[in-house]
Design a protein around this motif. Structure first.
Motif, PDB file in Angstrom:
ATOM      1  N   ASP A 133     -13.586   5.422   4.897  1.00 11.87           N
ATOM      2  CA  ASP A 133     -14.307   6.609   5.338  1.00 11.87           C
ATOM      3  C   ASP A 133     -15.722   6.157   5.692  1.00 11.87           C
ATOM      4  O   ASP A 133     -16.015   4.956   5.703  1.00 11.87           O
ATOM      5  CB  ASP A 133     -14.336   7.670   4.230  1.00 11.87           C
ATOM      6  CG  ASP A 133     -14.262   9.086   4.793  1.00 11.87           C
ATOM      7  OD1 ASP A 133     -15.034   9.383   5.755  1.00 11.87           O
ATOM      8  OD2 ASP A 133     -13.442   9.886   4.305  1.00 11.87           O
ATOM      9  N   GLU A 134     -16.596   7.126   5.965  1.00 16.89           N
ATOM     10  CA  GLU A 134     -18.004   6.780   6.123  1.00 16.89           C
ATOM     11  C   GLU A 134     -18.515   6.212   4.800  1.00 16.89           C
ATOM     12  O   GLU A 134     -18.067   6.643   3.721  1.00 16.89           O
ATOM     13  CB  GLU A 134     -18.815   8.015   6.511  1.00 16.89           C
ATOM     14  CG  GLU A 134     -18.468   8.582   7.872  1.00 16.89           C
ATOM     15  CD  GLU A 134     -18.719   7.581   8.994  1.00 16.89           C
ATOM     16  OE1 GLU A 134     -19.749   6.870   8.932  1.00 16.89           O
ATOM     17  OE2 GLU A 134     -17.867   7.477   9.894  1.00 16.89           O
ATOM     18  N   ASP A 136     -21.130   6.516   2.836  1.00 21.32           N
ATOM     19  CA  ASP A 136     -21.593   7.447   1.802  1.00 21.32           C
ATOM     20  C   ASP A 136     -20.427   8.213   1.183  1.00 21.32           C
ATOM     21  O   ASP A 136     -20.427   8.503  -0.015  1.00 21.32           O
ATOM     22  CB  ASP A 136     -22.613   8.433   2.380  1.00 21.32           C
ATOM     23  CG  ASP A 136     -23.951   7.782   2.699  1.00 21.32           C
ATOM     24  OD1 ASP A 136     -24.184   6.639   2.236  1.00 21.32           O
ATOM     25  OD2 ASP A 136     -24.761   8.408   3.407  1.00 21.32           O
ATOM     26  N   THR A 159     -15.507  -1.874   9.125  1.00 25.94           N
ATOM     27  CA  THR A 159     -16.286  -1.442   7.969  1.00 25.94           C
ATOM     28  C   THR A 159     -17.020  -2.631   7.359  1.00 25.94           C
ATOM     29  O   THR A 159     -16.419  -3.655   7.058  1.00 25.94           O
ATOM     30  CB  THR A 159     -15.377  -0.798   6.911  1.00 25.94           C
ATOM     31  OG1 THR A 159     -14.671   0.294   7.509  1.00 25.94           O
ATOM     32  CG2 THR A 159     -16.189  -0.278   5.742  1.00 25.94           C
TER      33      THR A 159
END
Length: 301
Positions: A133-134, A136, A159
Motif C-alpha cells: 500500500d502507500e 504511511d 516500493t
C-alpha cells in the motif's frame, strides 16, 4: 461416508496486495464429512497461481463424491487421498484431508498435534503480514495489531525497501520480507543489500517461481537468508532447491494437506534447510489445521 460443501466469501479488513495479485475478497470452499456419528470440517482456499478456483475445487469434490461415499472410515479416505499422488487440485485435496483428520481427532478425543506426536511447546510465534500500500498506510496497518513480535512486509519492484525500516522502528518487532516472485535477479541482489542493512531476518521468493538458478544466484550474493515459497509447492521440489535456498515455506493449500506438509517440513530439515508454515487467504479453519503441525517448523506466518 457422506459429505457436503459450501462456498464462503471472505472479506479482509484491507485489500490485500502483493507483487503478484490484489484481493478485496476471496472465496473458500468449506467441506463437511460425516459417517453418521462423527463429523469433520475442512477448507479449500484456492489460488489461481496453483491452477485452482472455486469452479475447479467444486468439480474435484463432485468427481471424488462416489469414492468418498464408499469410504466407511476417515482412515480409508486419508489412504485414498495420499495414494493418488500428483500435484493437481491441492487445495481441494487439502479440504478433504483436513476434514478427515478433524474426524479422527474428534473420534479419539485428541487434538491433531497429539495424534501427530508433536510438542505444542515448540510452536513458533506467528508473523503479521503487511500487504502492499502507500508507505504511511503500511505502517498504520502494522500498528493496528500491537503485540506481534515479527512482521512480514510485502514488497514489489517499485516500493522502496525503506518502508521495512519504518515498520521495524514503529513496531519494535523483527521483520521479514516477501517479494512474491516480483524481482529480477539483479533487482533482488540490489534490494537485498539494502534489506541486509535494515536487519531483515529473511526474504521469501525474490525471483520467479521457475527460476531455481536465480534463487541460487541471489543467495550467493546476499547476506540475507533466502526462502523458497512459490518455487516449492511440494516435497518433490526440495532436492532441486538444496543449496539454492536457506529455507522453504510450507502451505497446506499448495501441497495438498497435512500429511504432505509434514513430509515437506521433515525433508527440508533433513537437508539442513529452515522451514516456515504459511497460508493463503484462509479462514481460521484451515489456519488452525496448519497451527497443529507448526511445532515441526522454525517460523510461522
Amino acid at each position: 461416508m457422506q459429505f457436503s460443501y459450501r462456498v464462503i466469501e471472505l472479506v479482509p479488513r484491507h485489500v490485500f496486495r502483493t507483487a503478484r495479485s490484489s484481493s478485496a475478497t476471496s472465496e473458500s470452499v468449506f467441506v463437511e464429512l460425516s459417517d453418521g456419528s462423527v463429523s469433520g470440517i475442512g477448507e479449500a482456499a484456492q489460488s489461481r497461481f496453483y491452477g485452482e478456483d472455486t469452479r475447479t475445487v467444486t468439480a474435484f469434490l463432485e468427481r471424488m463424491r462416489p469414492a468418498v461415499e464408499r469410504c466407511a472410515h476417515e482412515s480409508e479416505l486419508m489412504a485414498l487421498l495420499t495414494s493418488r499422488g500428483g500435484t493437481a487440485d491441492p487445495a481441494a485435496r487439502a479440504a478433504l484431508e483436513i476434514a478427515a483428520h478433524d474426524m479422527a481427532g474428534k473420534r479419539y478425543g485428541l487434538p491433531l498435534w497429539r495424534l501427530f506426536e508433536l510438542d505444542p511447546c515448540a510452536t513458533p510465534v506467528t508473523t503479521l503480514s503487511v500487504g502492499l500500500d502507500e508507505p504511511d498506510v503500511m505502517v498504520a496497518k502494522a500498528l493496528e495489531f500491537p503485540g506481534f513480535s515479527v512482521y512480514k512486509v510485502k514488497l514489489d519492484r517499485v516500493t522502496d525497501p525503506s518502508i521495512v525500516a519504518r515498520i521495524k522502528e514503529a513496531t519494535g518487532g523483527s521483520v521479514t520480507v516477501d517479494a512474491n516472485c516480483g524481482w529480477t535477479r539483479e533487482e533482488a541482489v540490489a534490494k537485498l543489500a539494502a534489506l541486509a542493512k535494515i536487519g531483515v531476518e529473511f526474504v521469501e521468493q525474490p525471483v520467479a517461481a521457475d527460476d531455481i538458478e536465480g534463487l541460487r544466484y541471489v543467495r550467493e550474493r546476499s547476506e540475507v537468508p533466502i526462502f523458497a515459497d512459490e518455487s516449492c509447492p511440494t516435497s518433490a521440489r526440495i532436492p532441486a532447491l538444496d543449496g539454492a535456498v536457506d529455507g522453504i515455506v510450507v502451505k497446506l493449500m499448495k501441497c495438498g494437506g497435512l500429511v504432505e506438509a509434514q513430509r515437506m517440513a521433515r525433508e527440508a530439515k533433513a537437508r539442513g534447510m529452515r522451514t516456515m508454515i504459511g497460508c493463503m487467504m484462509e479462514s481460521s479453519l484451515a489456519i488452525t489445521a496448519a497451527a497443529h503441525i507448526s511445532p515441526l517448523v522454525d517460523h510461522a506466518d
